[in-house]
Design a protein around this motif. Sequence first.
Motif, PDB file in Angstrom:
ATOM      1  N   THR A 110       0.548   9.557   8.965  1.00 28.78           N
ATOM      2  CA  THR A 110      -0.201   8.571  10.084  1.00 28.78           C
ATOM      3  C   THR A 110       0.813   7.623  11.022  1.00 28.78           C
ATOM      4  O   THR A 110       0.789   7.076  11.823  1.00 28.78           O
ATOM      5  CB  THR A 110      -1.653   7.611  10.197  1.00 28.78           C
ATOM      6  OG1 THR A 110      -1.356   6.875   9.554  1.00 28.78           O
ATOM      7  CG2 THR A 110      -2.360   8.700   9.055  1.00 28.78           C
ATOM      8  N   GLU A 111       2.200   6.542  10.361  1.00 32.66           N
ATOM      9  CA  GLU A 111       2.313   5.518  10.689  1.00 32.66           C
ATOM     10  C   GLU A 111       4.425   6.040  10.722  1.00 32.66           C
ATOM     11  O   GLU A 111       4.135   5.277  10.595  1.00 32.66           O
ATOM     12  CB  GLU A 111       1.884   4.658   9.954  1.00 32.66           C
ATOM     13  CG  GLU A 111       0.835   3.855   9.896  1.00 32.66           C
ATOM     14  CD  GLU A 111       0.037   2.990   9.463  1.00 32.66           C
ATOM     15  OE1 GLU A 111       0.446   2.124   8.331  1.00 32.66           O
ATOM     16  OE2 GLU A 111      -0.373   1.751   9.691  1.00 32.66           O
ATOM     17  N   ASP A 112       4.842   7.183  10.477  1.00 34.95           N
ATOM     18  CA  ASP A 112       5.621   7.246   9.816  1.00 34.95           C
ATOM     19  C   ASP A 112       6.702   6.355   8.755  1.00 34.95           C
ATOM     20  O   ASP A 112       7.495   5.837   9.045  1.00 34.95           O
ATOM     21  CB  ASP A 112       5.872   7.137  11.518  1.00 34.95           C
ATOM     22  CG  ASP A 112       7.267   8.450  11.306  1.00 34.95           C
ATOM     23  OD1 ASP A 112       7.833   9.144  10.119  1.00 34.95           O
ATOM     24  OD2 ASP A 112       8.068   8.130  12.186  1.00 34.95           O
ATOM     25  N   THR A 113       5.497   5.922   7.892  1.00 29.75           N
ATOM     26  CA  THR A 113       6.332   5.025   6.832  1.00 29.75           C
ATOM     27  C   THR A 113       6.862   5.977   4.938  1.00 29.75           C
ATOM     28  O   THR A 113       7.403   5.392   4.143  1.00 29.75           O
ATOM     29  CB  THR A 113       5.734   4.128   6.983  1.00 29.75           C
ATOM     30  OG1 THR A 113       4.349   3.740   6.466  1.00 29.75           O
ATOM     31  CG2 THR A 113       5.549   3.139   8.185  1.00 29.75           C
ATOM     32  N   PHE A 114       6.378   6.818   5.541  1.00 27.31           N
ATOM     33  CA  PHE A 114       6.607   7.749   4.483  1.00 27.31           C
ATOM     34  C   PHE A 114       8.784   8.433   4.374  1.00 27.31           C
ATOM     35  O   PHE A 114       9.437   7.750   5.261  1.00 27.31           O
ATOM     36  CB  PHE A 114       6.329   9.145   3.937  1.00 27.31           C
ATOM     37  CG  PHE A 114       7.660  10.801   2.736  1.00 27.31           C
ATOM     38  CD1 PHE A 114       6.366  10.088   2.012  1.00 27.31           C
ATOM     39  CD2 PHE A 114       8.064  11.406   3.190  1.00 27.31           C
ATOM     40  CE1 PHE A 114       7.204  10.906   0.912  1.00 27.31           C
ATOM     41  CE2 PHE A 114       8.543  12.039   1.556  1.00 27.31           C
ATOM     42  CZ  PHE A 114       8.419  11.951   0.575  1.00 27.31           C
ATOM     43  N   LYS A 122       0.966  -1.179  -0.423  1.00 27.71           N
ATOM     44  CA  LYS A 122       0.028  -0.445   0.072  1.00 27.71           C
ATOM     45  C   LYS A 122       0.941   1.238  -0.520  1.00 27.71           C
ATOM     46  O   LYS A 122       0.748   2.490  -1.024  1.00 27.71           O
ATOM     47  CB  LYS A 122      -0.763   0.100   1.128  1.00 27.71           C
ATOM     48  CG  LYS A 122      -1.886  -1.491   1.568  1.00 27.71           C
ATOM     49  CD  LYS A 122      -2.450  -0.890   2.737  1.00 27.71           C
ATOM     50  CE  LYS A 122      -1.508  -1.559   4.114  1.00 27.71           C
ATOM     51  NZ  LYS A 122      -1.061  -2.793   4.235  1.00 27.71           N
ATOM     52  N   THR A 123       1.715   0.763   0.908  1.00 23.33           N
ATOM     53  CA  THR A 123       2.641   2.031   1.232  1.00 23.33           C
ATOM     54  C   THR A 123       3.720   2.357  -0.433  1.00 23.33           C
ATOM     55  O   THR A 123       3.394   3.904  -1.024  1.00 23.33           O
ATOM     56  CB  THR A 123       3.490   2.317   2.352  1.00 23.33           C
ATOM     57  OG1 THR A 123       2.845   2.571   3.445  1.00 23.33           O
ATOM     58  CG2 THR A 123       4.609   3.217   2.173  1.00 23.33           C
ATOM     59  N   GLN A 124       3.781   1.179  -0.576  1.00 20.58           N
ATOM     60  CA  GLN A 124       4.816   1.780  -1.733  1.00 20.58           C
ATOM     61  C   GLN A 124       3.738   2.368  -3.263  1.00 20.58           C
ATOM     62  O   GLN A 124       4.479   3.204  -4.015  1.00 20.58           O
ATOM     63  CB  GLN A 124       5.203  -0.174  -2.488  1.00 20.58           C
ATOM     64  CG  GLN A 124       6.267  -0.629  -1.801  1.00 20.58           C
ATOM     65  CD  GLN A 124       7.455   0.356  -0.912  1.00 20.58           C
ATOM     66  OE1 GLN A 124       8.500   0.762  -2.704  1.00 20.58           O
ATOM     67  NE2 GLN A 124       7.659   1.048  -0.087  1.00 20.58           N
ATOM     68  N   VAL A 149      -3.743   9.582   2.087  1.00 18.05           N
ATOM     69  CA  VAL A 149      -3.605   9.253   3.149  1.00 18.05           C
ATOM     70  C   VAL A 149      -2.965   7.626   4.095  1.00 18.05           C
ATOM     71  O   VAL A 149      -3.535   6.803   3.354  1.00 18.05           O
ATOM     72  CB  VAL A 149      -5.115   9.774   4.350  1.00 18.05           C
ATOM     73  CG1 VAL A 149      -5.361   9.826   5.080  1.00 18.05           C
ATOM     74  CG2 VAL A 149      -5.777  11.328   3.853  1.00 18.05           C
ATOM     75  N   ASP A 150      -2.501   8.091   4.126  1.00 17.51           N
ATOM     76  CA  ASP A 150      -1.274   6.922   4.595  1.00 17.51           C
ATOM     77  C   ASP A 150      -1.115   6.507   5.712  1.00 17.51           C
ATOM     78  O   ASP A 150      -0.100   6.981   6.393  1.00 17.51           O
ATOM     79  CB  ASP A 150      -0.058   6.743   3.327  1.00 17.51           C
ATOM     80  CG  ASP A 150       0.678   5.411   4.191  1.00 17.51           C
ATOM     81  OD1 ASP A 150      -0.162   4.165   4.138  1.00 17.51           O
ATOM     82  OD2 ASP A 150       1.600   4.448   3.530  1.00 17.51           O
ATOM     83  N   SER A 151      -2.314   5.779   6.803  1.00 12.44           N
ATOM     84  CA  SER A 151      -3.055   5.294   6.954  1.00 12.44           C
ATOM     85  C   SER A 151      -4.171   5.840   7.093  1.00 12.44           C
ATOM     86  O   SER A 151      -4.489   6.795   8.301  1.00 12.44           O
ATOM     87  CB  SER A 151      -2.494   3.828   7.657  1.00 12.44           C
ATOM     88  OG  SER A 151      -4.216   3.762   8.071  1.00 12.44           O
TER      89      SER A 151
HETATM   90 MG    MG Z   1       1.922   0.861   4.829  1.00 17.99          MG
END
Ligand code: MG
Length: 340
Positions: free
Chosen positions: A169-173, A140-142, A228-230
């Motif tokens: 929102t998940e600090d995955t950028f 999803k983030t990819q 918007v992730d997530s």
């Molecule tokens: Mg993700």
Amino acid sequence: MASEGVEMKEKTASETVEDEEIVIDVDEPEPTIEDLPGVGPATAEKLREAGFEDLLAIAVMSPPELAEQAELGEAVSSKIISGAKKLANIGGFVSGNALLDRRSRVEKLTSGTSSLDELLGGGFETQAIVEVFGEFGSGKTQIGHQLAVNTILPKESGGFDGEVFYIDTEDTFRPERIAQMAESVGIKPEDALNRIHVARAYNSAHQMLLVDEIKRMSKNIDVKLVIVDSLTSHFRAEYIGRGMLATRQQKLNRHMKELKQIADVQNALVLVTNQVMSKPDAMWGDPTKAIGGHIVGHASTFRLYLRKSKGGRRIARLIDSPNLPEGEAVFTVTSEGLRD
Ligand code: MG
Ligand code: GTP
């Protein structure tokens, strides 16, 4: 460019009815819940707490429902609802031709893979919310990172030549991942990162405020992609237990509506990610279903269900599309990004 969605509202309505000219001043501030009969600061606070910020949301309630959800008396609720029916902007009918004209302005963004683009009828559409849901590590983030990069591409190359707003929102950028993907499509990493505006959302209220901020900024900036992730992680963590379910759903509903408004007004794409439940759960329901239930599902224009497959492959399944057949696409996540 940023006018279509508000076209009806912006036009100064000036019509003559029996010699009397009615002029609606478009600069007049929109009514708020404080303008409703019987709503003082305390009641306004209760309504907001329960997620009723929008007059239309109140207008469509029944008195017992509103009474229960906002913890008000039924008589008061009834009075508030009648007031909201008068003040709310109910919207109006537009001709099929106007809709066709709006549809004709839809643009499509390439995913970088022909299989996903085909599944989506040519790419990820503007004026739409696309919900990508799947378990952890499904990609999803990819997808978010890849679409962010592709949005910067010129239109001839399947891009939007526009700006990206990324709510993380998940600090995955990861800017270094953006740099890697940008290089492989021939964009200088710093040029890409310059046009991708990232904000970390610390809780669901902050997440919703950030959408207001995007709305404000979009007056001067050509916003073409909002991510918007997530979408649901904060809501899920904050609203626990059955008693909170109605409030959570209302907030999510409002959040989705605001996002859809940006998509329509800006002729932009909105991408939201959502996890599926990993185990059966009394409150959250079926383990194979996305979080947020029917609220998120119905508010999304397209839903893509992602799952992992053999050899690092990913399978995306299109669900609930308004005008495309259901189907599947296979792609892989490589160091260069999404590929067939
Ligand atoms: Mg993700
Ligand atoms: P959650 O947010 O945890 O729900 O997962 P997600 O669906 O967002 O997963 P995400 O998009 O973060 O996918 C992570 C997976 O992408 C990793 O397990 C890798 O398989 C793949 N991946 C991420 N970065 C790279 C990379 O640089 N190279 C390659 N080849 N694969 C990568």
